[in-house]
Design a protein around this motif. Structure first.
Motif, PDB file in Angstrom:
ATOM      1  N   MET A  75     -28.741  -6.669 -62.027  1.00 53.72           N
ATOM      2  CA  MET A  75     -29.271  -5.991 -63.127  1.00 53.72           C
ATOM      3  C   MET A  75     -29.308  -4.365 -62.876  1.00 53.72           C
ATOM      4  N   LEU A  76     -29.626  -4.094 -61.698  1.00 52.11           N
ATOM      5  CA  LEU A  76     -29.927  -2.667 -61.289  1.00 52.11           C
ATOM      6  C   LEU A  76     -28.378  -2.223 -60.906  1.00 52.11           C
ATOM      7  N   ALA A  77     -27.463  -2.835 -60.424  1.00 49.66           N
ATOM      8  CA  ALA A  77     -26.208  -2.321 -59.713  1.00 49.66           C
ATOM      9  C   ALA A  77     -25.208  -2.028 -61.091  1.00 49.66           C
ATOM     10  N   PHE A  78     -25.237  -2.799 -62.222  1.00 50.22           N
ATOM     11  CA  PHE A  78     -24.334  -2.988 -63.309  1.00 50.22           C
ATOM     12  C   PHE A  78     -25.012  -2.577 -64.543  1.00 50.22           C
ATOM     13  N   ALA A  79     -26.172  -1.874 -64.664  1.00 45.69           N
ATOM     14  CA  ALA A  79     -26.948  -1.601 -65.750  1.00 45.69           C
ATOM     15  C   ALA A  79     -26.315  -0.338 -66.129  1.00 45.69           C
ATOM     16  N   SER A  80     -25.462   0.554 -65.361  1.00 47.24           N
ATOM     17  CA  SER A  80     -24.842   1.923 -65.624  1.00 47.24           C
ATOM     18  C   SER A  80     -23.619   1.267 -66.683  1.00 47.24           C
ATOM     19  N   ARG A  81     -22.737   0.401 -65.804  1.00 47.86           N
ATOM     20  CA  ARG A  81     -21.651   0.130 -66.538  1.00 47.86           C
ATOM     21  C   ARG A  81     -21.966  -0.820 -67.878  1.00 47.86           C
ATOM     22  N   ARG A  82     -22.955  -1.414 -68.034  1.00 46.43           N
ATOM     23  CA  ARG A  82     -23.094  -2.193 -69.249  1.00 46.43           C
ATOM     24  C   ARG A  82     -23.513  -0.960 -70.362  1.00 46.43           C
ATOM     25  N   ARG A  83     -24.091   0.085 -69.962  1.00 43.81           N
ATOM     26  CA  ARG A  83     -24.441   1.044 -70.808  1.00 43.81           C
ATOM     27  C   ARG A  83     -23.330   1.808 -71.280  1.00 43.81           C
ATOM     28  N   GLY A  84     -22.227   1.966 -70.343  1.00 41.70           N
ATOM     29  CA  GLY A  84     -21.039   2.513 -70.708  1.00 41.70           C
ATOM     30  C   GLY A  84     -20.157   1.748 -71.536  1.00 41.70           C
ATOM     31  N   ILE A  85     -20.088   0.441 -71.345  1.00 42.42           N
ATOM     32  CA  ILE A  85     -19.391  -0.399 -72.340  1.00 42.42           C
ATOM     33  C   ILE A  85     -19.712  -0.297 -73.793  1.00 42.42           C
ATOM     34  N   ALA A  86     -21.160  -0.272 -73.723  1.00 48.42           N
ATOM     35  CA  ALA A  86     -22.064  -0.330 -75.060  1.00 48.42           C
ATOM     36  C   ALA A  86     -21.648   1.043 -75.678  1.00 48.42           C
ATOM     37  N   ASN A  87     -21.509   2.180 -75.054  1.00 50.78           N
ATOM     38  CA  ASN A  87     -21.181   3.591 -75.651  1.00 50.78           C
ATOM     39  C   ASN A  87     -19.523   3.515 -75.971  1.00 50.78           C
ATOM     40  N   PHE A  88     -18.881   2.809 -75.283  1.00 50.33           N
ATOM     41  CA  PHE A  88     -17.374   2.848 -75.700  1.00 50.33           C
ATOM     42  C   PHE A  88     -17.463   2.061 -77.112  1.00 50.33           C
ATOM     43  N   ASN A  89     -17.988   1.071 -77.150  1.00 47.15           N
ATOM     44  CA  ASN A  89     -17.935   0.177 -78.400  1.00 47.15           C
ATOM     45  C   ASN A  89     -18.406   0.663 -79.473  1.00 47.15           C
ATOM     46  N   GLY A 102     -19.214  12.233 -83.250  1.00 44.66           N
ATOM     47  CA  GLY A 102     -20.042  11.219 -82.474  1.00 44.66           C
ATOM     48  C   GLY A 102     -18.994  10.356 -81.786  1.00 44.66           C
ATOM     49  N   ALA A 103     -17.927  10.130 -82.255  1.00 41.67           N
ATOM     50  CA  ALA A 103     -16.774   9.145 -81.488  1.00 41.67           C
ATOM     51  C   ALA A 103     -16.271   9.869 -80.358  1.00 41.67           C
ATOM     52  N   GLU A 104     -16.201  11.225 -80.332  1.00 43.73           N
ATOM     53  CA  GLU A 104     -15.611  11.949 -79.207  1.00 43.73           C
ATOM     54  C   GLU A 104     -16.834  12.109 -78.098  1.00 43.73           C
ATOM     55  N   GLN A 105     -18.116  12.237 -78.620  1.00 40.79           N
ATOM     56  CA  GLN A 105     -18.835  12.255 -77.418  1.00 40.79           C
ATOM     57  C   GLN A 105     -19.204  10.981 -76.882  1.00 40.79           C
ATOM     58  N   LEU A 106     -19.209   9.971 -77.676  1.00 43.37           N
ATOM     59  CA  LEU A 106     -19.458   8.545 -77.086  1.00 43.37           C
ATOM     60  C   LEU A 106     -18.524   8.343 -76.108  1.00 43.37           C
ATOM     61  N   PHE A 107     -17.198   8.539 -76.490  1.00 42.24           N
ATOM     62  CA  PHE A 107     -16.007   8.227 -75.580  1.00 42.24           C
ATOM     63  C   PHE A 107     -16.025   8.953 -74.132  1.00 42.24           C
ATOM     64  N   ALA A 108     -16.172  10.334 -74.389  1.00 40.66           N
ATOM     65  CA  ALA A 108     -16.498  11.111 -73.110  1.00 40.66           C
ATOM     66  C   ALA A 108     -17.427  10.614 -72.188  1.00 40.66           C
ATOM     67  N   LYS A 109     -18.431  10.193 -72.945  1.00 39.32           N
ATOM     68  CA  LYS A 109     -19.806   9.652 -72.148  1.00 39.32           C
ATOM     69  C   LYS A 109     -19.455   8.560 -71.400  1.00 39.32           C
ATOM     70  N   SER A 110     -18.546   7.549 -72.121  1.00 39.87           N
ATOM     71  CA  SER A 110     -18.585   6.173 -71.635  1.00 39.87           C
ATOM     72  C   SER A 110     -17.444   6.085 -70.674  1.00 39.87           C
ATOM     73  N   ALA A 111     -16.502   7.003 -70.387  1.00 38.55           N
ATOM     74  CA  ALA A 111     -15.397   6.765 -69.484  1.00 38.55           C
ATOM     75  C   ALA A 111     -15.656   6.579 -68.318  1.00 38.55           C
ATOM     76  N   GLU A 112     -16.583   7.190 -67.343  1.00 35.76           N
ATOM     77  CA  GLU A 112     -16.892   6.947 -66.193  1.00 35.76           C
ATOM     78  C   GLU A 112     -17.569   5.599 -66.038  1.00 35.76           C
ATOM     79  N   PRO A 113     -18.830   5.701 -66.452  1.00 37.62           N
ATOM     80  CA  PRO A 113     -19.605   4.095 -66.376  1.00 37.62           C
ATOM     81  C   PRO A 113     -18.929   2.797 -66.657  1.00 37.62           C
ATOM     82  N   ALA A 114     -18.062   3.018 -67.816  1.00 32.04           N
ATOM     83  CA  ALA A 114     -17.511   2.074 -68.251  1.00 32.04           C
ATOM     84  C   ALA A 114     -16.184   1.585 -67.472  1.00 32.04           C
TER      85      ALA A 114
END
Length: 399
Positions: A75-89, A102-114
């Motif tokens: 839960m702790l280690a992959f929480a960031s990735r799950r948030r990234g995938i959620a932002n990507f979707n 909004g799409a541009e901001q979300l894609f840019a925000k999700s690139a690294e975590p996801a």
């Protein structure tokens, strides 16, 4: 759980039978160096049973603890990735709903975590392009190129999208970057129609008309490209090639180039009229008349006659005679009346043009277009009939 119950039952069974063994205790002697341990069978059995039960309980507790610790770590280690995938979707949903900011901001925000850098940067670039934010688009494309450099194999679909985004910016720098991308993947031109389309478009933008002409032979074999698009390319590419030759070389070189083309190529209307356009603009009348005359004798279609009226032929008397001959058999033909009017106008035969257009306007129904009215107004103006010309111009603006 079943094993645990079995051990408990065994334990209590031993306890129940132990009184029976009191009279026959039996002994167990364990000697280690100078240490001697003496136990009865009963006490040894009880101690062993207690050891097994304790070990089983300890095992269960430790295993449950490991499970809880692993889940917590996950839960702790992959929480960031799950948030990234959620932002990507969420970015995909925003893009589909045309919320490009909004799409541009979300894609840019999700690139690294996801861990979806290439897809996210590509979509962020597309979203910023929709907003016409070229600076942002170029920033994301740069990030995308950095990610692509880490991969040994290039994704052709990604390259195609990048080239399209760059070409849509319509700037010299963007065209240069698009050219570099196409040249880096040049081997794909013959294998992917989408890439071939981009190459032809870019060649026409760069005014590399001879290269575009070379690619058109491949284009004709691609069934996925519609004929209207191909004809538009042929008209622009061949006109550019013909015009370049006549300007940089001479009439003889242009004639040689035309003669070098295949028979089927020269019969295509788009190519033929591109050649005729250059001849007319350069006032090379004789070969022009020779090309058009046999076509007028073969009862050409309406499209041919409409294209003919756009050619700036200054000495068109032989063509006018042919058109008049056709009108003699059908005086109410709007196509031939329009053609006669335009040919007469370009030859500065104002009276003939005015009469031809006048007859065309008088036909039942609106069988003329804006180009006919504009030519009619010009003919009237040249004849000094300014009031009548103004009335025609009113009709032009009304269309």
């Amino acid at each position: 759980m079943i094993r645990f119950i079995a051990i408990i039952i065994l334990f209590f069974t031993v306890l129940a039978l132990s009184p029976l063994l009191i009279d026959e205790k039996g002994y167990i002697l364990i000697a280690m160096d100078e240490t001697i341990i003496e136990l009865t069978i009963l006490s040894a059995t009880i101690m062993f049973s207690l050891f097994v039960i304790s070990a089983f309980i300890l095992f269960k507790v430790l295993r449950g603890g490991f499970k809880i610790s692993f889940k917590t770590w996950d839960m702790l280690a992959f929480a960031s990735r799950r948030r990234g995938i959620a932002n990507f979707n969420k970015g995909l949903a925003a893009y589909m709903l045309e919320d490009y900011q909004g799409a541009e901001q979300l894609f840019a925000k999700s690139a690294e975590p996801a861990k979806r850098q290439q897809s996210a940067y590509l979509l962020a670039a597309a979203a910023s392009a929709k907003q016409k934010l070229d600076t942002n688009t170029n920033h994301y494309l740069t990030l995308l190129e950095q990610e692509s450099a880490k991969s040994k194999t290039a994704d052709l679909a990604s390259v195609i999208v990048k080239v399209k985004l760059l070409m849509n910016q319509k700037s010299d720098d963007a065209y240069k970057r698009a050219r570099l991308l196409i040249d880096e993947n040049h081997k794909q031109i013959g294998h992917d129609a989408r890439f071939l389309v981009l190459e032809v478009d870019l060649c026409l933008i760069e005014k590399r008309f001879e290269s575009a002409v070379d690619y058109l032979s491949i284009v004709r074999k691609e069934k996925s490209i519609n004929d209207e698009t191909v004809q538009a390319w042929e008209a622009k590419a061949y006109y550019g090639a013909f015009n370049h030759i006549i300007r940089k070389q001479d009439q003889a070189s242009l004639q040689d180039y035309w003669n070098s083309l295949g028979r089927k190529v020269k019969q295509r209307e788009a190519i033929l009229f591109a050649y005729c356009q250059v001849l007319a603009e350069q006032n090379i009348t004789e070969p022009l008349i020779k090309l058009i005359t046999p076509m007028l004798k073969k009862q050409p279609n309406d499209r041919f006659l409409k294209q003919l009226r756009s050619l700036p032929i200054k000495r068109s008397e032989p063509l006018i005679a042919l058109v008049q001959k056709n009108l003699h058999d059908n005086r109410q033909s709007p196509q031939w009346l329009s053609c006669l009017g335009h040919l007469a106008l370009m030859s500065e035969q104002w009276s003939m043009a005015e009469k031809a257009f006048g007859s065309l306007i008088k036909l039942e129904g609106q069988q003329y277009d804006k180009q006919d009215l504009q030519a009619f107004a010009k003919a009237l103006t040249e004849e000094g009939q300014h009031q009548a010309a103004n009335e025609v111009w009113v009709k032009v603006h009304a269309l």
